[in-house]
Design an enzyme around this catalytic site. Structure first.
Site, short mmCIF file in Angstrom:
data_model
loop_
_atom_site.label_atom_id
_atom_site.label_comp_id
_atom_site.label_asym_id
_atom_site.label_seq_id
_atom_site.Cartn_x
_atom_site.Cartn_y
_atom_site.Cartn_z
CE LYS A 13 -2.18 -1.04 4.10
NZ LYS A 13 -1.38 -2.34 4.26
NE ARG A 156 6.01 -0.71 10.32
CZ ARG A 156 5.44 -0.44 9.47
NH1 ARG A 156 4.70 0.47 8.30
NH2 ARG A 156 4.06 -1.20 10.00
P1 AP5 Z 1 4.85 -1.56 1.89
O1 AP5 Z 1 4.33 -0.46 0.43
O2 AP5 Z 1 6.00 -0.80 2.86
O3 AP5 Z 1 3.33 -2.58 2.10
P2 AP5 Z 1 1.91 -2.04 3.36
O4 AP5 Z 1 0.95 -2.48 2.20
O5 AP5 Z 1 2.39 -0.50 2.99
O6 AP5 Z 1 2.79 -1.88 4.15
P3 AP5 Z 1 2.36 -1.99 6.49
O7 AP5 Z 1 3.01 -2.65 7.20
O8 AP5 Z 1 3.64 -0.59 6.08
O9 AP5 Z 1 0.94 -2.04 6.27
P4 AP5 Z 1 0.25 -2.22 7.37
O10 AP5 Z 1 -0.91 -1.58 6.89
O11 AP5 Z 1 0.71 -3.10 8.62
O12 AP5 Z 1 0.95 -0.56 8.01
P5 AP5 Z 1 0.97 0.69 8.65
O13 AP5 Z 1 1.90 1.09 9.36
O14 AP5 Z 1 -0.76 1.07 8.24
O15 AP5 Z 1 5.26 -2.67 1.51
C1 AP5 Z 1 6.13 -4.05 2.30
C2 AP5 Z 1 7.64 -4.21 1.43
O16 AP5 Z 1 7.72 -4.83 0.37
C3 AP5 Z 1 8.50 -3.30 1.21
O17 AP5 Z 1 9.79 -3.25 2.14
C4 AP5 Z 1 8.91 -3.15 0.28
O18 AP5 Z 1 9.39 -2.52 -0.66
C5 AP5 Z 1 7.95 -4.22 -0.25
N1 AP5 Z 1 7.19 -4.42 -1.94
C6 AP5 Z 1 6.99 -3.92 -2.21
N2 AP5 Z 1 6.19 -3.97 -3.39
C7 AP5 Z 1 6.89 -5.00 -3.75
C8 AP5 Z 1 6.77 -4.89 -5.20
N3 AP5 Z 1 5.84 -5.21 -6.28
N4 AP5 Z 1 7.76 -6.57 -4.79
C9 AP5 Z 1 8.77 -6.88 -4.33
N5 AP5 Z 1 8.16 -6.44 -3.30
C10 AP5 Z 1 7.47 -5.05 -3.46
O19 AP5 Z 1 0.25 0.13 10.67
C11 AP5 Z 1 1.53 0.07 11.71
C12 AP5 Z 1 0.08 -0.33 13.28
O20 AP5 Z 1 -0.21 0.73 13.36
C13 AP5 Z 1 -0.74 -1.13 13.11
O21 AP5 Z 1 -0.64 -2.75 13.11
C14 AP5 Z 1 -1.69 -0.52 14.19
O22 AP5 Z 1 -1.40 -1.49 15.28
C15 AP5 Z 1 -1.46 0.59 13.17
N6 AP5 Z 1 -2.46 1.41 12.39
C16 AP5 Z 1 -2.58 2.13 11.81
N7 AP5 Z 1 -3.67 2.49 10.96
C17 AP5 Z 1 -5.00 2.04 12.10
C18 AP5 Z 1 -5.98 2.52 12.27
N8 AP5 Z 1 -5.97 2.89 10.96
N9 AP5 Z 1 -6.99 1.47 12.79
C19 AP5 Z 1 -6.11 1.07 14.01
N10 AP5 Z 1 -4.75 0.89 13.90
C20 AP5 Z 1 -4.15 1.75 13.23
#
Ligand code: AP5
Length: 217
Positions: A13, A156
């Site tokens: 994402k 992270r």
């Molecule tokens: P990346 O693009 O970083 O993936 P992502 O989907 O953004 O993953 P996140 O871990 O950031 O999502 P998340 O939803 O768990 O985290 P968030 O910060 O929102 O890609 C991942 C890896 O793959 C990278 O190394 C990239 O280079 C590689 N990659 C990408 N595309 C590729 C491809 N095509 N081929 C190969 N490699 C590729 O949330 C974290 C925490 O915050 C949650 O657990 C929760 O505790 C809290 N939180 C956040 N939002 C909320 C909410 N709305 N409500 C409640 N709690 C929340």
């Protein structure tokens, strides 16, 4: 353009958000990034949030909705925005409707769990800019160093394999119901919302092109 990028942790994402916000000149609203910012300030909220995030659980809807409500009212959101990692629960999605915050598109990125674990375990991040790398799939020029600033990259705290599995379980239980929620909205004549599922297998550029095609349809 107002859109939601939906999908399990690590499907890409944040990576895809960079392409979309550049093309459409809209801000990215990543609740994960906002929470990590609040941790850095050392505030009481930050301390509370840190523990929850490190466990892989979700932060309360109340905290998230306060952050998002304030953010979407900033002037730069007038012509649109991209929600990344929000909404993540049915109450969060319902709260958006209640506030009359409507989106045009929901793009769901789909990827198998084993691929997700491989992507997250190798992820490295430049905190200040949000630039995302992968030690195999998208490595920096120098190991663990940001290409642009020369500053160190970090892993992270929630990207440890055990925590990744917890995050996946939390996703299935609390966030996946949003798939049916938004599909039902896109089928309803009451809303002008388009829902597209995109295959998350392939290079970042291939996935970008699938998303751009869906958005320009
Ligand atoms: P990346 O693009 O970083 O993936 P992502 O989907 O953004 O993953 P996140 O871990 O950031 O999502 P998340 O939803 O768990 O985290 P968030 O910060 O929102 O890609 C991942 C890896 O793959 C990278 O190394 C990239 O280079 C590689 N990659 C990408 N595309 C590729 C491809 N095509 N081929 C190969 N490699 C590729 O949330 C974290 C925490 O915050 C949650 O657990 C929760 O505790 C809290 N939180 C956040 N939002 C909320 C909410 N709305 N409500 C409640 N709690 C929340």
């Amino acid at each position: 353009m107002k859109l939601i990028l939906l999908g399990a942790p690590g499907v890409g994402k944040g990576t895809q958000a960079q392409f979309v916000i550049e093309k459409y000149a809209i801000p990215q609203i990543s609740t994960g990034d906002m929470l990590r910012e609040s941790i850095k300030t050392g505030s009481a909220l930050g301390k509370k949030v840190k523990e929850v995030m490190e466990s892989g659980a979700l932060v309360t809807d109340e905290i998230i909705l306060d952050l998002v409500n304030a953010r979407v009212r900033q002037p730069d959101c007038k012509k649109g925005f991209l929600f990344d990692g929000f909404p993540r629960t049915i109450p969060q999605a319902e709260a958006l409707l209640k506030e009359s915050i409507h989106v045009d598109h929901v793009i769901e990125i789909i990827l198998q769990e084993d691929d997700i674990v491989a992507r997250l375990a190798g992820r490295r991040v430049h905190v200040a800019s949000g630039r995302i790398y992968h030690n195999l799939y998208n490595p920096p020029k120098v190991t663990d160093i940001d290409d642009v600033t020369g500053e160190p990259l970090i892993q992270r705290d929630d990207d440890k394999e055990g925590t990744i599995r917890v995050r996946m379980q939390v996703y299935r239980k609390q966030t996946e119901p949003l798939v049916s929620f938004y599909k039902a909205m896109s089928d309803s004549v009451q809303y002008s919302l388009k829902y597209t599922s995109v295959d998350g297998v392939g290079t970042a550029e291939e996935i970008r092109d699938r998303i751009f095609a869906a958005l320009s349809d």
